[in-house]
Each structure stands twice: as C-alpha cells, then as structure tokens.
Write a protein that holds these residues in place. Sequence first.
Motif, short mmCIF file in Angstrom:
data_model
loop_
_atom_site.label_atom_id
_atom_site.label_comp_id
_atom_site.label_asym_id
_atom_site.label_seq_id
_atom_site.Cartn_x
_atom_site.Cartn_y
_atom_site.Cartn_z
N GLN A 33 0.83 -1.20 0.00
CA GLN A 33 0.00 0.00 0.00
C GLN A 33 0.87 1.26 0.00
O GLN A 33 0.57 2.24 -0.69
CB GLN A 33 -0.92 0.01 1.23
CG GLN A 33 -1.98 -1.07 1.24
CD GLN A 33 -3.14 -0.74 0.32
OE1 GLN A 33 -3.23 0.35 -0.22
NE2 GLN A 33 -4.04 -1.70 0.13
N ARG A 34 1.95 1.22 0.78
CA ARG A 34 2.85 2.37 0.84
C ARG A 34 3.51 2.62 -0.51
O ARG A 34 3.62 3.76 -0.98
CB ARG A 34 3.92 2.16 1.91
CG ARG A 34 4.85 3.36 2.11
CD ARG A 34 6.02 3.03 3.01
NE ARG A 34 6.91 2.08 2.37
CZ ARG A 34 7.80 2.42 1.43
NH1 ARG A 34 7.88 3.67 1.01
NH2 ARG A 34 8.60 1.52 0.91
N GLN A 35 3.94 1.55 -1.16
CA GLN A 35 4.57 1.68 -2.46
C GLN A 35 3.60 2.22 -3.51
O GLN A 35 3.98 3.01 -4.38
CB GLN A 35 5.16 0.34 -2.90
CG GLN A 35 6.33 -0.12 -2.06
CD GLN A 35 6.83 -1.50 -2.44
OE1 GLN A 35 6.25 -2.16 -3.29
NE2 GLN A 35 7.90 -1.93 -1.82
N PHE A 248 16.47 1.54 -0.39
CA PHE A 248 17.14 1.86 -1.65
C PHE A 248 16.22 1.58 -2.83
O PHE A 248 16.10 2.40 -3.75
CB PHE A 248 18.42 1.03 -1.78
CG PHE A 248 19.09 1.19 -3.12
CD1 PHE A 248 19.96 2.25 -3.36
CD2 PHE A 248 18.86 0.29 -4.15
CE1 PHE A 248 20.58 2.41 -4.59
CE2 PHE A 248 19.47 0.43 -5.39
CZ PHE A 248 20.32 1.50 -5.60
N LEU A 249 15.54 0.45 -2.82
CA LEU A 249 14.66 0.09 -3.92
C LEU A 249 13.45 1.02 -4.00
O LEU A 249 12.97 1.34 -5.10
CB LEU A 249 14.21 -1.36 -3.79
CG LEU A 249 15.31 -2.41 -3.91
CD1 LEU A 249 14.75 -3.81 -3.69
CD2 LEU A 249 16.02 -2.32 -5.26
N ALA A 250 12.96 1.46 -2.84
CA ALA A 250 11.85 2.41 -2.84
C ALA A 250 12.27 3.71 -3.53
O ALA A 250 11.49 4.32 -4.27
CB ALA A 250 11.38 2.68 -1.42
N LEU A 260 9.04 -2.28 -8.43
CA LEU A 260 10.36 -2.73 -8.01
C LEU A 260 10.30 -3.00 -6.51
O LEU A 260 9.96 -2.12 -5.72
CB LEU A 260 11.41 -1.67 -8.31
CG LEU A 260 12.84 -1.94 -7.82
CD1 LEU A 260 13.42 -3.17 -8.51
CD2 LEU A 260 13.72 -0.72 -8.07
N GLY A 261 10.61 -4.23 -6.10
CA GLY A 261 10.55 -4.58 -4.70
C GLY A 261 11.52 -5.70 -4.38
O GLY A 261 12.32 -6.12 -5.22
#
Length: 309
Positions: A33-35, A248-250, A260-261
């Motif tokens: 949800q955050r992403q 980093f990925l976020a 991307l996760g």
Amino acid sequence: MSAAAERLPEPIVRTAIDWQMRLRANGGNAELQRQLQDWLRQDPRHQLAWQRLQQMSGLFQASQLPSATQSIPLLQRAEADLSRRRMLKLLSLGAAAGGVTLLTANAPPTWHTDLATTTGERRLVDVGDGVKVLLNTGSAMDVQGQQLLLRAGEVQVDGAKWQVRCRFAECNGHQARGLLRERDAHSEIRVEQGAVLVSGASGQRWLQAGEGLSVSARGMTTLGKGSLDPAAWTRGLLVVNDIRLGDFLAEAGRYRTGWLGCDAAVADLHLSGVFHLDEPQLMLRNITHLLPVKIVERTRWWVRIVPVA
C-alpha cells in the motif's frame, strides 16, 4: 483536452493495471500500500490512471482473480492504443480471463499542473524573474503568479527571490537554492545555498545552507544527515551510504516504470554506492555485485530482488 478525455501513456496504464492485480491478491500488505501511494504521488497522470481504473473496473472479486500466468500475459497485450476506449477493452479481456465483474463509469477529473515530469525524467524550467526550477522524476508544480505550488514529487529551486508553497509549508528563498520534496505525511525542505524562511502551522523558522527541515501537521523537525544524498539527483546520481536495500529500492523505483521490490529476507541488507539514474537496468545489476541477491523479472516492468539460492 479534458481530464476525462486525456490519453495516458501506455506504461502508466499498464502499471496501474498491475497495481490493481497485486492489491487484489495482497490487499492487506502495508508495504504494498505504501509503495502504491509513492507511485501515485510521482505523477498526476498516475492518479488519473488509477482513478479511471477504479471507476472502470469496479471490484475484482478476489475469489475469481486470474493467476499470475493468466494476468501477466494479459497485461502485456497493452502495447498500442491505450486511450480510454482501449483501457475498457483491455479490462474486458481481463474479465473474460478471470471471470471478474466489470463496471463502467465516467472518469473523475484530476488537478491540472503547469509543469510536470514523467517517470525517470528531470526537467529544468526558467519560471521568470531569475528563478529556475529543476523538477525530479514524477514531479508536478503549478505557477501562480510569482508563487510556485509544489503538487507532487521533488524540485530544486534557485534564484534571488522565490516563494514555493508545498503541502505543509510556505518557503521564501533569499539568494537561495533549495530542495523541496513532498512525502506521505510531511514536506521536506533543505537549503543548499543562501537562506530560506519556512512557515508552517506551528510557526516560522529560518534555514541556512546545509540545514533541513521536515514540516507536517504536527510541527517542524530538523533533518539530519541520512543514508541518502538529497541533492545527488540534481547531478543525475543516486548516492547512498549504508542504506537498507528495501529503502534503496523504494528510492530507485521512483526512476523506472513499473514495480520494483524485494523479498523480506533481503530487505534489511545494507549497501553503499554511487548509481547513475539514467541507467536503471545497470543500477539493478550492480546490486547483485554488492549483495548476495539476484534479480527476478516477470516482465520488463515487474522486478523483484530475492536472495541467492
């Protein structure tokens, strides 16, 4: 062109559909949800695509959700005309494949912005009176006379005198160069040169070069030096020092289309380095040289980092 008739780029629509599929399969996942919220804030067109999708697709019933082997090839069919009519056709195919219910409605309006960037784009704009604005990836800003309104994303503002209003603060720069970024529940202001007067609900504060401030509905908090160089993007770089892989990925995900996760088993691994934003694929490959991880790609716009077996 009205918002209802606006034609959206193919990658944005495909990504919105992908988000819909994954949320139906993992609706209670807080990180997911955050992403999603991060992605929506990156570009006003992301919000428009998501709004249209919610209105047009109705409710995907979880018990009838297509499997990954069905849904991913289906999403890959969106290769040409992704106007609103094409979106409806695509979603109708999804209903046939998974036995889901499709409801249609008029797309709601979205807010207009004078300046905007797409995913991965950086754009330098002279807004007049000696003020220049550099917009980072997925950012949007309005120009209202001599006042600038940051709608989403991140900008660098440089000039003798400027005024920027963001969600939680108003910033007045004096012979200043500053960085402003909108996040979920706060606005970040950092000063690279000169001085900036920051006004929020809890009062005012002057910031000098090298200082930063987080402003929210609850007040103001000084920003220290973190694991991410906040100004590196203005040079086309992502510079990190001892940052969690998940974080980093976020951040890296802001510069590429799609999702991307990483697996939870590797999210807390730490890395440091200098990465070029204009080479997102090379950026990901470099991670595999720094950490015991590998890349799993279901499509060119769905990437997951997992442990090395």
